[in-house]
Design a protein around this motif. Structure first.
Motif, PDB file in Angstrom:
ATOM      1  N   SER B  45       0.821  -1.201   0.000  1.00  0.00           N
ATOM      2  CA  SER B  45       0.000   0.000   0.000  1.00  0.00           C
ATOM      3  C   SER B  45       0.862   1.261   0.000  1.00  0.00           C
ATOM      4  N   ASN B  46       2.057   1.198   0.590  1.00  0.00           N
ATOM      5  CA  ASN B  46       2.901   2.404   0.576  1.00  0.00           C
ATOM      6  C   ASN B  46       3.266   2.805  -0.842  1.00  0.00           C
ATOM      7  N   TYR B  47       3.541   1.814  -1.681  1.00  0.00           N
ATOM      8  CA  TYR B  47       3.857   2.116  -3.079  1.00  0.00           C
ATOM      9  C   TYR B  47       2.634   2.708  -3.760  1.00  0.00           C
ATOM     10  N   GLY B  48       1.492   2.065  -3.502  1.00  0.00           N
ATOM     11  CA  GLY B  48       0.253   2.545  -4.112  1.00  0.00           C
ATOM     12  C   GLY B  48      -0.035   3.976  -3.694  1.00  0.00           C
ATOM     13  N   ILE B  49       0.150   4.243  -2.414  1.00  0.00           N
ATOM     14  CA  ILE B  49      -0.141   5.592  -1.913  1.00  0.00           C
ATOM     15  C   ILE B  49       0.828   6.594  -2.526  1.00  0.00           C
ATOM     16  N   HIS B  50       2.063   6.160  -2.717  1.00  0.00           N
ATOM     17  CA  HIS B  50       3.020   7.064  -3.352  1.00  0.00           C
ATOM     18  C   HIS B  50       2.580   7.380  -4.785  1.00  0.00           C
ATOM     19  N   ALA B  51       2.056   6.373  -5.470  1.00  0.00           N
ATOM     20  CA  ALA B  51       1.561   6.597  -6.838  1.00  0.00           C
ATOM     21  C   ALA B  51       0.403   7.584  -6.826  1.00  0.00           C
ATOM     22  N   LEU B  52      -0.461   7.476  -5.825  1.00  0.00           N
ATOM     23  CA  LEU B  52      -1.571   8.438  -5.706  1.00  0.00           C
ATOM     24  C   LEU B  52      -1.029   9.833  -5.418  1.00  0.00           C
ATOM     25  N   GLY B  53      -0.057   9.886  -4.534  1.00  0.00           N
ATOM     26  CA  GLY B  53       0.526  11.168  -4.150  1.00  0.00           C
ATOM     27  C   GLY B  53       1.182  11.855  -5.339  1.00  0.00           C
ATOM     28  N   LEU B  54       1.842  11.061  -6.180  1.00  0.00           N
ATOM     29  CA  LEU B  54       2.497  11.642  -7.355  1.00  0.00           C
ATOM     30  C   LEU B  54       1.466  12.305  -8.257  1.00  0.00           C
ATOM     31  N   MET B  55       0.369  11.580  -8.511  1.00  0.00           N
ATOM     32  CA  MET B  55      -0.654  12.147  -9.395  1.00  0.00           C
ATOM     33  C   MET B  55      -1.225  13.419  -8.792  1.00  0.00           C
ATOM     34  N   ALA B  56      -1.499  13.373  -7.490  1.00  0.00           N
ATOM     35  CA  ALA B  56      -2.075  14.542  -6.833  1.00  0.00           C
ATOM     36  C   ALA B  56      -1.108  15.725  -6.932  1.00  0.00           C
ATOM     37  N   THR B  57       0.169  15.462  -6.682  1.00  0.00           N
ATOM     38  CA  THR B  57       1.157  16.544  -6.738  1.00  0.00           C
ATOM     39  C   THR B  57       1.145  17.199  -8.108  1.00  0.00           C
ATOM     40  N   SER B  58       1.200  16.352  -9.132  1.00  0.00           N
ATOM     41  CA  SER B  58       1.298  16.900 -10.468  1.00  0.00           C
ATOM     42  C   SER B  58       0.047  17.699 -10.841  1.00  0.00           C
ATOM     43  N   LEU B  59      -1.110  17.156 -10.501  1.00  0.00           N
ATOM     44  CA  LEU B  59      -2.355  17.863 -10.830  1.00  0.00           C
ATOM     45  C   LEU B  59      -2.414  19.210 -10.110  1.00  0.00           C
TER      46      LEU B  59
END
Ligand code: SF4
Ligand code: SF4
Lengths: 430, 497
Positions: B45-59
């Protein structure tokens, strides 16, 4: 479509169901009719009657007489009142001859019928000229010009395509006059010296195709060709390319064909049989801006306002009133323009807001332009006032079909930019 | 009655730029959903959450940049955003980066993409470079290597083959090489770590078909781009005696399919004529193969897209004119470009050779801040001495110390402590040596502490000096401290005797 160039055509939603089967409404002329004194944008026309003269349906009232001959006829019986300048369907104020209608519709044959099989080719060309048979291109090109001097013509193409959305007038006219169509095509075939005539009809029009085929049983040299339902299949070049897979420079005769409209053939047949010119038209009055869309049968010279009133009026307060179909027809800022022998529709649409965004550079306009131009490049060059590029991009070849604007996802007036570029070229030439 | 005047035509297609962007967003969303599913299920889940965080950051960065721009240029924010489509760039950029990318690096890339990639050119429709590609290039230039967080994955297929000189001519080595990634099939399915959205070729191709049918992208670009790469790679394969796996590997590795479907097709930055787009796509194919095999850069796709973007205006000039009269010219350009590509690639292939993988040397490490043996840091999570053997003056202790794996949960199923062997001389009152019995922390990071440069520091440390200290290994602080903690436990065990 090829690797190098896009489709150069596009299927359009036709909205033809609004008018293709309901009754054709007869609209009589009102107190006055107005005969536009214009032929191929020329107003060099000699009026043959004076104020106060009485005329009948079919009386020749004017004539263009320079390098081409085009007669004009009265569409009602009554008295000549004079001249008046009113808006014309080509979006220019023009002189019209005003005739007061006595409501009797007394007829007069301006010429006598002819037996086309016995007549010589030259007699038939003269007959066509004197009958005032004109094409349907919106400006009234005299048809006899195409037949004056046919050389190495192998195919006569009869265009029954009607590719503009909303319009069904030609379709109705053809289905109701199949025998005249066959007669007219036979006569034109003789004029053209071609071996074969092909009647091109859109493939979804199964009923009409069957009807025409049935009428052609036993007739040699005339066949029906089905063509796809795309715009602008009714344009000469697109049609010729579809049927012959060949392109030409200026005129289809270069590659051995002559193209004529089916309704022109019908008008020709009527003149041959009855000795009467075009004094009435079948018009499609359609769109979402009118209460009761319908085809109407109406004398030439009647104002649009009268036709709309007869059909129950406009559906809303703010409309786009288009002389012709929505693709090529122009919006006219008042409803005083009249029925011409060469128009076949008025489209009335609700005025809707258009939200345009920046050009996406998607190239859809380039891929779809039937003339093979690059409309977005022409627009860029026009904005940069780069004349050399406009010349190189051949803006002069634009036929103003409107397809580039139609396909533009950013909702830009692409065709208008090309039109401006074209105008720059025309001014430059002078 | 009002009769509005408008220039003709007064009939328009339903298709709008807004809808095109919406379809594109849906397509990208599908790819992103796959990436999330992959990291959540195959990693943690940490990897998954990081992937979510990346998208949020970029948006967020993308929108903020646009809003600020609208504000400073005095444009209406809503109309500006609706006509500028910042989210498309943000999503594409996020899908191009590996999971290990830091939020900061991606935020920087996004800002660069939106501001320098698009807005300074005058906004949407005016930009020369694909904004996402520009942003990614800026990230690569500014963050080479350090754009990573503690999250790690193994090497990508592209980086791996780049080390081998982009060719393998020994059949045994080929199988071994491909097996690292689960074989070609697995690479097409996308079940290996790489850039977030670039791995699943199959899914991207499905989305491509959807986008082509919906008339969102022109089929010419992906079809000609991918075919060109395939043909040229086959040429190399033939001239070097490699098998059919080679062109397939080219297609399945790196961002090629993703770039061909989502970036090369960006209408703003490719030519507007069909013939131009064909030439553009072939040029991309040639450049991608050349950059890969010759410049030995893993990001061949990215740089070829940027280069071809630059050539777009020239291609437009070349194809300008009356299209139906230009067909011959188009065909000649097509043929010459293809020939140039074939000759170039053939020429380059003669200079290629297989570089056998070298056994990696001991990685060099750098030492960072000091940590005291008896400091507060080592007092946390004390280590346990599990065995003690005394031989004369020398006491050998086995110490189990909780390292990164246990304390920070490196997402392995059953995290284990590190086990160290500490030798102490009770007479000299100093540490003799420290060595690993079992190492359980993250490979490539924590194992830097196995390096002698770090461990040798302990030798000779006084066991009675309260201020004794060693320098931690940069980038592996946790593991370094866990070693210090083991030493402290060992010393305390000896002193307690
Ligand atoms: S209006 Fe002119 S430029 Fe536009 S598509 Fe038609 S022919 Fe081409
Ligand atoms: S169709 Fe419209 S958006 Fe697309 S290139 Fe042409 S003008 Fe630009």
């Amino acid at each position: 479509m090829s690797i190098w160039i896009g489709a150069m055509q596009k299927h359009l939603e036709g909205h033809k169901g609004l008018t293709d089967h309901n009754e054709i409404v007869r609209v009589d002329a009102g107190k006055f009719v107005y005969i536009p004194l214009m032929s191929m944008f020329s107003t060099n026309i000699e009026v043959l009657v004076k104020e106060g003269d009485s005329v009948k349906v079919g009386t020749m009232i004017a004539k263009r007489n320079d390098h081409m001959t085009v007669p004009f006829f009265s569409s009602v019986s009554g008295k000549v009142v004079g001249k008046q300048t009113i808006m014309h369907a080509v979006l220019k104020p023009l002189e019209h001859l005003v005739i007061e209608n006595d409501g009797l519709y007394e007829k007069e044959q301006p010429f006598s019928p002819i037996d086309f099989e016995k007549a010589t080719r030259e007699e038939l060309v003269d007959f066509m000229m004197n009958a005032g048979i004109v094409g349907c291109g919106g400006a009234g090109f005299p048809t006899y010009m195409k037949y004056k001097n046919p050389q190495n013509i192998s195919t006569l193409i009869i265009n029954a395509v009607e590719c503009e959305p909303y319009i069904t007038a030609d379709y109705r006219e053809i289905s109701n006059n199949i025998d005249d169509l066959v007669l007219g095509v036979k006569a034109m075939l003789k004029l053209s010296t071609a071996k074969e005539a092909w009647i091109a009809i859109k493939s979804p029009k199964k009923e009409l195709i069957a009807k025409v085929r049935a009428a052609l049983v036993g007739v040699s040299g005339i066949v029906v060709k089905e063509v796809p339902d795309v715009y602008p299949m009714g344009w000469e070049r697109t049609l010729v390319y579809q049927l012959l897979k060949k392109r030409y420079d200026r005129l289809p005769s270069e590659i051995g064909c002559i193209v004529n409209n089916a309704t022109t053939a019908i008008a020709f047949a009527k003149a041959i049989r009855t000795g009467m010119p075009i004094v009435e038209k079948t018009l499609t009055i359609s769109g979402n801006g009118i209460k009761n869309p319908a085809n109407v049968n109406v004398p030439v010279g009647v104002k649009t306002a009268e036709i709309v009133a007869k059909l129950g009026g406009y559906a809303i307060e703010d409309v786009l009133l288009i002389a012709g179909g929505p693709m090529m027809g122009k919006t006219i800022p008042n409803d005083q323009f009249v029925v011409t022998p060469y128009g076949n529709a008025v489209t009335i649409l609700k005025t809707e807001k258009i939200d345009s965004v920046a050009c996406l550079r998607c190239g859809r306009c380039n891929d779809t332009c039937p003339a093979g131009l690059l409309p977005v490049r022409i627009n860029n060059a026009e904005q940069a006032a780069d004349l050399d590029t406009i010349v190189k991009l051949r803006a002069d070849q634009c036929i103003e079909c409107g397809l580039c604007t139609y396909v533009c996802p950013s909702k830009l007036d692409v065709a208008e930019g090309v039109r401006r570029a074209k105008r720059i070229l025309q001014l430059k030439k002078k | 009655m009002k009769f509005t005047f408008r220039v003709s035509p007064n009939y328009r297609d339903q298709l709008s730029t807004g809808r095109i962007m919406r379809d594109l967003t849906i397509g990208l969303g599908v790819i992103y959903a796959f990436a999330l599913a992959y990291y959540f299920t195959q990693y943690s889940s940490n990897y998954g959450i990081h992937a979510l965080g990346l998208m949020a950051t970029s948006l967020i960065v993308a929108f903020l940049t646009e809003v600020a721009f609208a504000y400073f240029t005095k444009k209406k924010v809503k109309t500006h955003l609706l006509g500028s489509y910042p989210w498309v760039t943000a999503i594409i950029l996020t899908l191009m980066v590996p999971i290990a990318t830091s939020y900061f690096a991606l935020g920087f890339g996004t800002f660069f993409a939106i501001f320098f990639g698009k807005l300074v050119f005058g906004g949407f429709g005016q930009n020369i470079f694909n904004p996402a590609a520009a942003g990614r290039a800026a990230m690569l230039a500014s963050f080479a290597g350090v754009a990573v967080t503690d999250i790690t994955t193994s090497a990508t297929p592209t980086a791996s083959i780049a080390q081998l000189g982009w060719m393998i001519d020994k059949p045994e080595a080929v199988t071994k090489f491909l097996d690292q990634f689960g074989g070609l099939q697995n690479m097409f399915l996308g079940l290996y770590p790489g850039a977030l959205g670039e791995t699943s070729k199959v899914l991207i191709l499905v989305v491509m078909v959807f986008l082509i049918i919906r008339k969102v992208i022109d089929w010419r670009i992906p079809v000609f781009y991918l075919s060109t790469v395939f043909v040229l790679a086959s040429l190399i394969a033939v001239s070097k005696g490699m098998g059919f796996w080679y062109p397939l590997f080219h297609l399945s590795t790196g961002g090629l399919v993703f770039g061909a479907v989502f970036m090369a097709t960006d209408p703003v930055t490719n030519p507007t004529s069909a013939s131009g787009r064909t030439l553009f796509a072939i040029g991309l194919g040639i450049l991608t193969v050349l950059i890969r095999v010759k410049a030995n850069l893993p990001e061949g796709v990215l740089y070829s897209i940027l280069l071809m973007n630059m050539l777009t205006p020239s291609i437009e000039l070349l194809t300008d004119g009356w299209q139906i009269k230009n067909v011959k010219k188009y065909a000649i350009s097509f043929a010459s470009l293809s020939l140039i590509g074939i000759l170039l690639v053939f020429g380059v292939s003669t200079t290629m050779s297989y570089k056998a993988p070298v056994v990696p040397e001991e990685p060099t490490i750098t030492l960072g801040d000091p940590v005291g043996i008896f400091s507060d840091e080592t007092a946390l999570a004390p280590a346990t001495v599990t065995d003690k053997v005394t031989e004369g003056d020398i006491v050998t202790l086995t110490v189990s110390s909780k390292g990164y794996a246990v304390l920070q949960d490196d997402h392995s199923e059953d995290p284990q402590p590190n086990v160290l062997i500490v030798k102490i001389d009770t007479v000299k009152q100093e540490v003799v040596s420290v060595a690993y019995a079992t190492f359980s922390d993250t490979t490539n990071i924590g194992d830097k502490t196995k390096n002698a440069k770090f461990l040798d520091q302990f030798a000779g440390l006084s066991i009675v000096d309260e201020a004794a200290e060693v320098d931690v290994v940069s980038g592996a602080t946790y593991t370094s401290v866990s070693v210090a903690r083991a030493v402290r436990a060992a010393i305390e065990a000896v002193l307690a005797q």
